[in-house]
Write a protein that holds these residues in place. Structure first.
Motif, mmCIF file in Angstrom:
data_model
loop_
_atom_site.group_PDB
_atom_site.id
_atom_site.type_symbol
_atom_site.label_atom_id
_atom_site.label_comp_id
_atom_site.label_asym_id
_atom_site.label_seq_id
_atom_site.Cartn_x
_atom_site.Cartn_y
_atom_site.Cartn_z
ATOM 1 N N ASN A 117 1.046 -1.082 0.017
ATOM 2 C CA ASN A 117 -0.112 0.201 0.018
ATOM 3 C C ASN A 117 0.564 1.178 0.023
ATOM 4 O OD1 ASN A 117 -2.764 -1.674 0.270
ATOM 5 N ND2 ASN A 117 -2.565 -1.610 2.082
ATOM 6 N N GLN A 118 1.674 1.236 0.908
ATOM 7 C CA GLN A 118 2.985 3.136 0.658
ATOM 8 C C GLN A 118 3.636 2.898 -0.690
ATOM 9 O OE1 GLN A 118 3.175 3.781 4.461
ATOM 10 N NE2 GLN A 118 1.560 2.682 4.258
ATOM 11 N N LYS A 119 3.546 1.566 -1.979
ATOM 12 C CA LYS A 119 4.655 2.260 -2.703
ATOM 13 C C LYS A 119 3.290 2.904 -3.535
ATOM 14 C CE LYS A 119 7.878 0.054 -6.106
ATOM 15 N NZ LYS A 119 8.406 -1.233 -6.094
ATOM 16 N N MET A 125 9.196 4.179 -4.859
ATOM 17 C CA MET A 125 10.355 3.985 -4.432
ATOM 18 C C MET A 125 10.290 1.909 -4.993
ATOM 19 S SD MET A 125 8.087 1.262 -0.448
ATOM 20 C CE MET A 125 7.755 2.796 0.027
ATOM 21 N N LYS A 126 11.775 2.131 -3.775
ATOM 22 C CA LYS A 126 12.598 0.388 -4.606
ATOM 23 C C LYS A 126 12.221 0.321 -3.618
ATOM 24 C CE LYS A 126 15.113 2.346 -7.498
ATOM 25 N NZ LYS A 126 14.487 2.469 -9.315
ATOM 26 N N ILE A 127 11.846 -2.091 -3.184
ATOM 27 C CA ILE A 127 12.020 -2.986 -2.216
ATOM 28 C C ILE A 127 13.034 -3.821 -2.054
ATOM 29 C CG2 ILE A 127 10.797 -3.891 -0.687
ATOM 30 C CD1 ILE A 127 7.801 -2.713 -1.879
ATOM 31 N N ALA A 128 13.964 -4.059 -1.710
ATOM 32 C CA ALA A 128 14.420 -4.926 -1.695
ATOM 33 C C ALA A 128 14.597 -5.904 -0.407
ATOM 34 C CB ALA A 128 16.320 -4.579 -2.016
ATOM 35 N N LEU A 129 14.944 -7.220 -0.225
ATOM 36 C CA LEU A 129 15.096 -7.947 0.010
ATOM 37 C C LEU A 129 16.419 -8.610 0.226
ATOM 38 C CD1 LEU A 129 11.521 -10.121 -0.264
ATOM 39 C CD2 LEU A 129 12.376 -8.313 2.318
ATOM 40 N N CYS A 130 17.065 -9.171 1.160
ATOM 41 C CA CYS A 130 18.223 -9.790 1.348
ATOM 42 C C CYS A 130 18.168 -11.422 2.718
ATOM 43 C CB CYS A 130 19.613 -8.926 0.977
ATOM 44 S SG CYS A 130 19.956 -8.255 2.569
ATOM 45 N N GLY A 131 19.368 -11.822 2.812
ATOM 46 C CA GLY A 131 19.607 -12.089 3.800
ATOM 47 C C GLY A 131 19.740 -13.228 3.620
#
Length: 488
Positions: A117-119, A125-131
């Motif tokens: 919803n925020q995006k 906005m760029k969203i990244a997932l890592c780990g």
């Protein structure tokens, strides 16, 4: 350490270099060039927001990625607290994930649901997932299918490639997914934004070969890889030159470090670094904690009076099911050797309650070890199934009410033992490193003793980063109230 001279020398007009870290420096500078143009177009600085779940290794990785983002030109920000909740309008949102427990995965999906919803309100906005979570194939497939608004996905082995992946996403305007099955190199010569100016974590190795039956870490962090001693020492010398006086040597199992020398030998070399005052390390596996290491700890004056020695269970039969490679008696014998050579040391531990098949007798063995060892503190966990580990398939899962009752009894025992230990130090004078202004009382600061205990004393923020002799006046269970004994 980050090589600023090498970074400045990298040209970005031609193709990217193949060698590391020059290749990453190239993409950092390319992204920085894009950032200048984008900030000018929008008439403002672009913001970033990061959240880190999990262990000290994840925290160290996040320090590197935060520094990369700030070199590129992002500034912290984008989180707004409101009466009816919070909103996020950061231009870059990064989640460095943990997957030790499945509820950590669910927490990330909850965040992503909120970010969708925020995006929509902030489409740039760029969203990244890592780990670690992103090293699991099923989780990556779920993100690809159900969360198409996530822009960049990468794992644990290529954290250092953040700038390259970001540049690829900027260039193509398409989702970038880059998850490796195994590492191809150790790349450490990157920037890092430390939480504290006076202390820092230093990776000495990565991965784990132990395959405890309840643990997903070897599958998502890979097999053990040790850094070369001189690279570690060079990094520490650079940190000391930058004002660091305390280092934490990090690894999933530091005792099995093998960079051409063993961990006790490395510890002695670190102890010899001029200007360094304190050395900590974690985590230690009991099966690999040798008498040679105990001797090195005793001989090295900079090694702190604290050892984290995970127990997990006091039952030999449960330890065998956990694949821990030690039993109750060998653990207690190890503690006896440590106490004999290091009589003032503070021991802390990890304990799991409710492992499959745990009986009341097994649990009583755990309580017996807690009473006999006397831990300063313990990280206590209720066992939960972790898909992908052998223990998830074990029969005889312990009923939840039984686990909860045992967990409460364990906490009570740990607290009772710790209270006795902490009370015994009251009146003593110890050296403390003042770490930060107190959150609750601006007239006080919080400091850490060599044994890892926290003491709150009167003082102001000008003392942060300094060492002071402190007299312990009162124990509050797991911390102290004290006063400065001198100003030397």
């Amino acid at each position: 350490m980050w090589n600023q001279i090498l970074l400045d020398a990298v040209e970005i007009e031609g193709p990217a270099p193949d060698a590391e870290p020059e290749r990453q420096y190239y993409f950092m500078k390319k992204c920085r060039e894009w950032m200048r143009e984008e900030s000018e177009r929008q008439g403002r600085s672009l913001t970033y927001l990061t959240e880190t779940l999990g262990c000290q290794m994840n925290a160290k990785d996040s320090e590197k990625m935060t520094a990369i983002l700030e070199y590129i030109g992002y500034v912290p920000g984008g989180l707004h607290e409101k009466k009816d909740g919070k909103s996020i309008d950061a231009d870059f949102v990064l989640y460095n994930t943990c997957t030790v427990r499945e509820n950590a995965n669910q927490k990330i999906y909850g965040h992503l649901g909120f970010l969708k919803n925020q995006k929509e309100k902030h489409p740039g906005m760029k969203i990244a997932l890592c780990g670690c979570m992103m090293q699991e194939e099923d989780e990556v497939l779920k993100v690809k299918k159900s969360y198409p608004f996530v822009d960049i996905v990468f794992g644990t082995f290529n954290i250092y490639k953040l700038a390259e992946l970001l540049y690829e996403q900027i260039r193509t305007e398409k989702r970038v997914i880059d998850v490796w099955e195994k590492p191809d190199a150790i790349v450490e010569e990157l920037p890092g934004k430390r939480q504290y100016s006076f202390k820092a974590g230093v990776n000495i190795m990565y991965g784990c070969n132990n395959f405890c039956s309840y643990c997903i870490v070897p599958y998502v962090r890979g097999r053990e890889r040790s850094r070369q001693p001189e690279d570690i020492l060079e990094e520490i010398r650079g940190l000391v030159a930058d004002g660091v006086t305390e280092v934490m040597l990090l690894g999933q199992n530091v005792n099995s470090y093998n960079g051409g020398i063993d961990f006790p030998s490395l510890l002695r070399k670190v102890d010899a670094v001029d200007g360094l005052k304190r050395i900590r390390f974690m985590t230690s596996h009991p099966k690999d904690l040798s008498d040679k290491l105990i001797e090195a700890m005793a001989d090295c004056g900079k090694v702190c009076d604290h050892l984290h020695l995970p127990l997990q269970s006091g039952s030999s039969s449960i330890l065998k099911k956990m694949n821990r490679h030690y039993d109750k008696e060998s653990y207690l014998a190890l503690v006896d050797r440590i106490r004999k050579r290091l009589p003032g040391i503070a021991l802390t531990t990890d304990i799991i309650v409710g492992f499959p098949g745990e009986t009341e007798a097994d649990f009583e063995d755990t309580l017996d070890v807690v009473r006999r060892v006397g831990y300063d503190s313990a990280y206590t966990f209720i066992y939960s199934k972790r898909t992908g580990t052998p223990a998830a398939m074990f029969p005889d899962q312990v009923p939840e009410p039984v686990v909860k009752e045992r967990f409460d009894r364990l906490l009570a025992e740990v607290h009772e033992q710790a209270e006795t230990i902490f009370d015994g130090r009251v009146g003593g004078v110890f050296e403390a490193l003042i770490e930060e202004a107190n959150d609750h009382d601006p007239s006080m600061v919080s400091a850490r003793l060599s044994n890892n205990a926290i003491v709150h004393i009167k003082g102001d923020k000008e003392l942060v980063g300094k060492y002071r002799k402190v007299r312990l006046l009162e124990s509050k269970g797991f911390y102290y109230i004290g006063e400065m004994s001198d100003f030397a």
